[in-house]
Enzyme design. Structure first.
Site, PDB file in Angstrom:
ATOM      1  N   SER A 298      51.620  32.897  31.461  1.00 37.78           N
ATOM      2  CA  SER A 298      50.328  33.422  30.341  1.00 37.78           C
ATOM      3  C   SER A 298      50.442  34.680  31.146  1.00 37.78           C
ATOM      4  O   SER A 298      50.076  35.497  30.056  1.00 37.78           O
ATOM      5  CB  SER A 298      48.997  32.957  31.303  1.00 37.78           C
ATOM      6  OG  SER A 298      48.806  32.711  32.141  1.00 37.78           O
TER       7      SER A 298
ATOM      8  N   ASP B 253      42.311  38.895  39.688  1.00 39.05           N
ATOM      9  CA  ASP B 253      43.496  38.333  39.252  1.00 39.05           C
ATOM     10  C   ASP B 253      44.206  39.710  38.949  1.00 39.05           C
ATOM     11  O   ASP B 253      44.415  40.768  38.765  1.00 39.05           O
ATOM     12  CB  ASP B 253      43.180  38.357  37.691  1.00 39.05           C
ATOM     13  CG  ASP B 253      44.507  37.774  36.135  1.00 39.05           C
ATOM     14  OD1 ASP B 253      45.395  38.406  37.474  1.00 39.05           O
ATOM     15  OD2 ASP B 253      44.367  38.196  35.798  1.00 39.05           O
TER      16      ASP B 253
ATOM     17  N   HIS C 231      48.303  38.831  36.473  1.00 35.19           N
ATOM     18  CA  HIS C 231      48.144  39.822  34.475  1.00 35.19           C
ATOM     19  C   HIS C 231      47.560  41.246  34.653  1.00 35.19           C
ATOM     20  O   HIS C 231      47.444  41.379  35.689  1.00 35.19           O
ATOM     21  CB  HIS C 231      47.233  39.277  33.966  1.00 35.19           C
ATOM     22  CG  HIS C 231      47.421  37.376  34.180  1.00 35.19           C
ATOM     23  ND1 HIS C 231      47.051  36.720  34.709  1.00 35.19           N
ATOM     24  CD2 HIS C 231      48.313  37.034  32.577  1.00 35.19           C
ATOM     25  CE1 HIS C 231      46.969  34.811  34.864  1.00 35.19           C
ATOM     26  NE2 HIS C 231      47.982  35.237  33.188  1.00 35.19           N
TER      27      HIS C 231
END
Length: 449
Positions: free
Chosen positions: A161, A406, A409
């Site tokens: 991702s 997170d 990312h």
């Protein structure tokens, strides 16, 4: 035609019997041949690691500059301005008050979990930095230049991702010129294709977190984060059977190898990484990572009809502090590090060096059939950006969702947009390489005549 006399350094005059066009061609070829090495670091020891080793005596108390000063102008120039031996991947982050060049309101391609400003991130300074290579000026991304360079071409992102994160960053950077249309052959969001119709440019993503054939063997596993079976000698045909027609393929992986893994070879278990299974030797995640990279590159080199350029995007470190990703770790810093304030070490260093080693092997094997490999080295630049992650700003606080902070990312807009600067420069230099090769071929033909 009247020939022009040229005065040579020894004082003698000779008549130039070649046309001015040939002279210009030779001059441009010489320039390209002498400048191309400036923009691609050697495949030897990474220069930023050498820099870190020699600058350890420097004071780590140097404060980061404020992005409110020293404004950086947007540079639309064609190439890098540099001195000798300039490596665009080694440098520092400097203030750029002109950034960002899009917002979450002007770009619809931002994944919800990376839409930090929408979900209330209170600071905006993390968006106002620019990568400054040591000894170079790297131009800010120019979307019109990029789209012209990729006209009638195709680009695939193969990986996890974070690779999708990169593709969406690129889409937002290009949105100032054109938005693409969905050209997917499936409704599966892990395998999306976008087409820029004006430029006949296709961009696609192939989600493959381990790069090879894998499956979730146990949704819980020893750490309640899943246990994954990796078939080290089997290709992931969801992407290996689809990329032959692509002009550029960007490969990336890393973060999924931290989870518990079971390694298979010839359909038999040969070991694992923190699987805690009886009588199964723990070979460690680096073993699995290396073998997965090796198989992925082997798959590419075995494709009979593939003639594209394979780009390895190096590992972008996460920045969890005060705990692991599933144990309350978070990333709350609001400023970049300077290069003397942190260093690449531990797992990050091991994954990075493994990538470089397997890249060299793949490049050497690929050359045997004329394939080209390039390195998009994002590691040092992203190591210095603990402030660029979504943290808890990927959803509303009141939402009833189970999501970890997170720190893997990257917010959009954010530091990942610099990967577009890198990629554009690499594409420019590919054009220079092709021109130089054509020029050498033309020169040989002229001499044969």
């Amino acid at each position: 035609m009247k020939h022009q006399a040229i005065e040579l350094p020894n004082g003698r005059s000779h008549i130039l019997h070649k046309s001015s066009k040939i002279v210009l061609l030779a001059t441009l070829t010489l320039i390209l041949l002498t400048t191309i090495p400036l923009y691609y670091p050697s495949l030897g020891y990474p220069s930023f690691l050498l820099k870190a080793a020699t600058s350890s005596a420097s004071s780590s108390s140097s404060s980061s500059p404020s992005p409110s000063s020293n404004e950086t102008e947007e540079d639309d120039s064609i190439g890098v301005s540099s001195n000798e031996n300039c490596d665009i991947f080694t440098g520092e982050w400097v203030p750029n008050p002109r950034a960002p060049y899009y917002t979450n309101k002007t770009c619809w391609a931002i994944h919800e979990h990376q839409n930090c400003m929408k979900y209330g991130r209170p600071d905006a300074e993390f968006m106002k930095w620019k990568w400054k290579p040591d000894g170079c000026e790297l131009p800010v991304f120019n979307p019109a230049q990029f789209l012209e360079l990729v006209r009638d071409k195709s680009l695939a992102f193969v990986g996890d991702s974070v690779g999708r994160n990169q593709m969406q960053s690129l889409m937002c950077l290009l949105s100032r010129v054109e938005y693409p249309v969905d050209d997917s052959y499936t409704k599966d969001e892990n395998f999306i294709r976008w087409k820029y119709t004006t430029y006949n440019f296709t961009m696609a993503t192939f989600w493959t977190p381990h790069l090879i054939k894998s499956r979730e063997a146990d949704p819980n596993g020893p750490t309640n984060t899943g246990l994954f079976a990796l078939y080290l000698d089997e290709f992931d045909e969801r992407w290996t059977t689809k990329i032959e027609g692509f002009d550029y393929v960007i490969i990336s992986a890393g973060h999924w190898f931290f989870r518990p893994l079971v390694f298979y070879e010839n359909s038999k278990i040969i070991g694992c990484h923190f699987c805690l299974l009886e009588n199964v030797p723990d070979l460690g995640m680096y073993f699995g990572f290396r073998r997965a990279l090796r198989s992925a590159f082997k798959a590419i080199n075995s494709l009979k009809n593939y003639n594209g350029i394979t780009i390895l995007r190096t590992f972008a470190p996460s920045h969890f502090e005060n705990g692991m990703w599933n144990k309350g770790g978070n990333c709350v810093r609001t400023m970049p590090f300077r290069s003397n304030e942190t260093r690449l070490e531990g797992a990050n260093l091991e994954l990075y060096m493994t990538q470089l080693e397997e890249f060299r092997v793949a490049d050497r094997e690929g050359k045997k059939r004329g394939l080209r490999y390039r390195l998009l080295d994002t590691t040092q630049a992203m190591l210095l950006r603990p402030d660029g992650h979504p943290s808890r700003y990927g959803h509303w606080p009141h939402e009833n969702v189970t999501l970890y902070n997170d720190c893997v990312h990257w917010c959009l807009p954010g530091p990942i947009d610099t990967w577009g600067d890198f990629l554009l420069q690499m594409l420019k230099m590919e054009g220079g390489r092709s021109f130089a090769e054509r020029s050498r071929s033309s020169d040989r033909k002229m001499r044969i005549r």
